[in-house]
Write an enzyme that holds these catalytic residues in place. Structure first.
Site, PDB file in Angstrom:
ATOM      1  N   ASP A  51       8.635   3.034  14.590  1.00 19.02           N
ATOM      2  CA  ASP A  51       7.583   4.069  14.681  1.00 19.02           C
ATOM      3  C   ASP A  51       7.892   5.226  15.642  1.00 19.02           C
ATOM      4  OD1 ASP A  51       6.468   2.118  13.087  1.00 19.02           O
ATOM      5  OD2 ASP A  51       4.590   1.975  14.171  1.00 19.02           O
ATOM      6  N   ASP A  74       4.487   4.101  10.777  1.00 21.07           N
ATOM      7  CA  ASP A  74       3.063   3.935  10.594  1.00 21.07           C
ATOM      8  C   ASP A  74       2.678   4.964   9.527  1.00 21.07           C
ATOM      9  OD1 ASP A  74       1.098   2.269  11.717  1.00 21.07           O
ATOM     10  OD2 ASP A  74       0.352   3.829  13.050  1.00 21.07           O
ATOM     11  N   HIS A 127      -0.501   5.896   7.442  1.00 19.72           N
ATOM     12  CA  HIS A 127      -1.914   5.655   7.156  1.00 19.72           C
ATOM     13  C   HIS A 127      -2.502   6.659   6.163  1.00 19.72           C
ATOM     14  CE1 HIS A 127      -1.891   2.823  10.398  1.00 19.72           C
ATOM     15  NE2 HIS A 127      -1.942   3.684  11.385  1.00 19.72           N
ATOM     16  N   HIS A 174      -4.021   9.258  13.243  1.00 24.17           N
ATOM     17  CA  HIS A 174      -2.606   9.433  13.578  1.00 24.17           C
ATOM     18  C   HIS A 174      -1.756   8.994  12.391  1.00 24.17           C
ATOM     19  CE1 HIS A 174      -3.472   5.226  14.475  1.00 24.17           C
ATOM     20  NE2 HIS A 174      -2.209   4.980  14.170  1.00 24.17           N
ATOM     21  N   LYS A 213       4.383   1.092   6.717  1.00 19.62           N
ATOM     22  CA  LYS A 213       3.428  -0.013   6.926  1.00 19.62           C
ATOM     23  C   LYS A 213       2.033   0.535   7.178  1.00 19.62           C
ATOM     24  CE  LYS A 213       4.476  -0.231  11.811  1.00 19.62           C
ATOM     25  NZ  LYS A 213       3.232   0.407  12.293  1.00 19.62           N
ATOM     26  N   CYS A 271       3.204  -1.928  18.301  1.00 16.48           N
ATOM     27  CA  CYS A 271       4.055  -2.185  17.147  1.00 16.48           C
ATOM     28  C   CYS A 271       5.386  -2.828  17.506  1.00 16.48           C
ATOM     29  CB  CYS A 271       4.226  -0.902  16.340  1.00 16.48           C
ATOM     30  SG  CYS A 271       2.677  -0.493  15.487  1.00 16.48           S
TER      31      CYS A 271
HETATM   32  C1  VGL Z   1       0.790   1.938  16.912  1.00 17.13           C
HETATM   33  C2  VGL Z   1      -1.360   2.152  17.700  1.00 17.13           C
HETATM   34  C3  VGL Z   1      -1.815   2.424  16.428  1.00 17.13           C
HETATM   35  C4  VGL Z   1       2.233   1.697  17.204  1.00 17.13           C
HETATM   36  C5  VGL Z   1       0.346   2.200  15.635  1.00 17.13           C
HETATM   37  O1  VGL Z   1       3.101   2.148  16.422  1.00 17.13           O
HETATM   38  O2  VGL Z   1       2.530   1.046  18.251  1.00 17.13           O
HETATM   39  N1  VGL Z   1      -0.081   1.911  17.943  1.00 17.13           N
HETATM   40  N2  VGL Z   1      -0.950   2.452  15.411  1.00 17.13           N
HETATM   41 ZN    ZN Z   2      -1.502   3.188  13.458  1.00 17.30          ZN
END
Ligand code: VGL
Ligand code: ZN
Length: 198
Positions: free
Chosen positions: A19, A61, A63, A80, A105, A144
C-alpha cells in the site's frame, strides 16, 4: 539471540510491497507520518529483487467511493484510496517494474481488508511462483503491514520485515511499536534494506 538473516533475495523469496499509495503519503487523505520515508529503502529492495529475477508484488488499497470503512458510511477513516483516483495511485517515486504483480484489496463496498491475503488469492499465486519467503515493507505498520504479515505467517510463508521500510499511523501512541512486537511474536524476523544483496 538475534538471528542472522539468510542471503536475500534467494530463489524462494519475493518482495511484497504494501500500500505505498499517495493517500498514505504526506499530503494524502490518510497520511502516515513520515510515510514517504519508505520509498528509498523499498527502491533498494526492488533493485535487489530485480537483479535476482525474483517476483515483486505490490498490494493496493482499492476502495469504491461508498466504502464501509469511510466515515460517511460509519467507518473509522476519511475517504482514501478510491478506485481510479490520484490518491490510490502508487507513489510516483516508487520504482515498480512493469512486470510487478499488482494485488487490489478491499475493493467491495461492504467489506474492509487490511491484509493483502484477504479475498485475493495471493497465497496461491505466490505458491505457484515457488515463493516460500516474503520480504515485506510498506504502509502502514499498524494496519495493513501488520495484518498482511500475520496472514503470510499463518499461510506458512517465512517473513522478513524491512524495518527501515515501514511507518505507522499511530492513532494511539505506541501502536506501531506494538505492531512490531506482535509481528515478531508471530514469527516475523526483521532486516534492514541495506542487508539485502544486490
Ligand atoms: C490502511 C487504514 C485504512 C493501510 C488501509 O494500508 O494500512 N490503513 N486502510
Ligand atoms: Zn483502506
Amino acid at each position: 539471540m538475534t538471528e542472522r538473516p539468510p542471503r536475500l533475495p534467494d530463489d524462494r523469496s519475493a518482495l511484497l510491497i504494501v500500500d505505498v499509495q499517495n493517500d498514505f503519503l504526506p499530503g494524502g487523505r490518510l497520511a502516515v507520518p513520515d510515510g514517504d520515508a519508505v520509498v528509498g529503502p523499498l527502491n533498494r529492495a526492488i533493485e535487489a529483487f530485480r537483479a535476482r529475477g525474483r517476483p515483486i508484488v505490490a498490494t493496493r488499497d482499492w476502495h469504491p467511493p461508498d466504502h464501509c470503512s469511510f466515515t460517511a458510511q460509519g467507518g473509522p477513516w476519511p475517504p482514501h484510496c478510491v478506485q481510479g483516483s490520484e490518491g490510490a495511485r502508487f507513489a510516483a517515486a516508487l520504482a515498480l517494474p512493469p512486470d510487478a504483480l499488482i494485488v487490489s484489496k478491499a475493493d467491495r463496498p461492504d467489506r474492509d481488508a487490511y491484509s493483502g491475503f484477504q479475498d485475493t488469492g495471493l497465497a496461491e499465486r505466490l505458491r505457484a511462483l515457488g515463493v516460500g519467503t516474503l520480504v515485506v515493507g510498506g504502509l502502514a505498520t499498524d494496519y495493513c503491514v501488520l495484518n498482511t504479515v500475520r496472514d503470510a505467517l499463518a499461510a506458512g510463508f517465512a517473513v522478513w520485515v524491512l524495518e527501515d521500510a515501514i511507518r505507522a499511523v499511530d492513532v494511539e501512541p505506541g501502536d506501531g511499536a506494538r505492531a512490531i512486537e506482535t509481528m515478531r511474536a508471530a514469527g516475523a524476523r526483521f532486516i534492514r534494506s541495506d542487508e539485502l544483496a544486490v
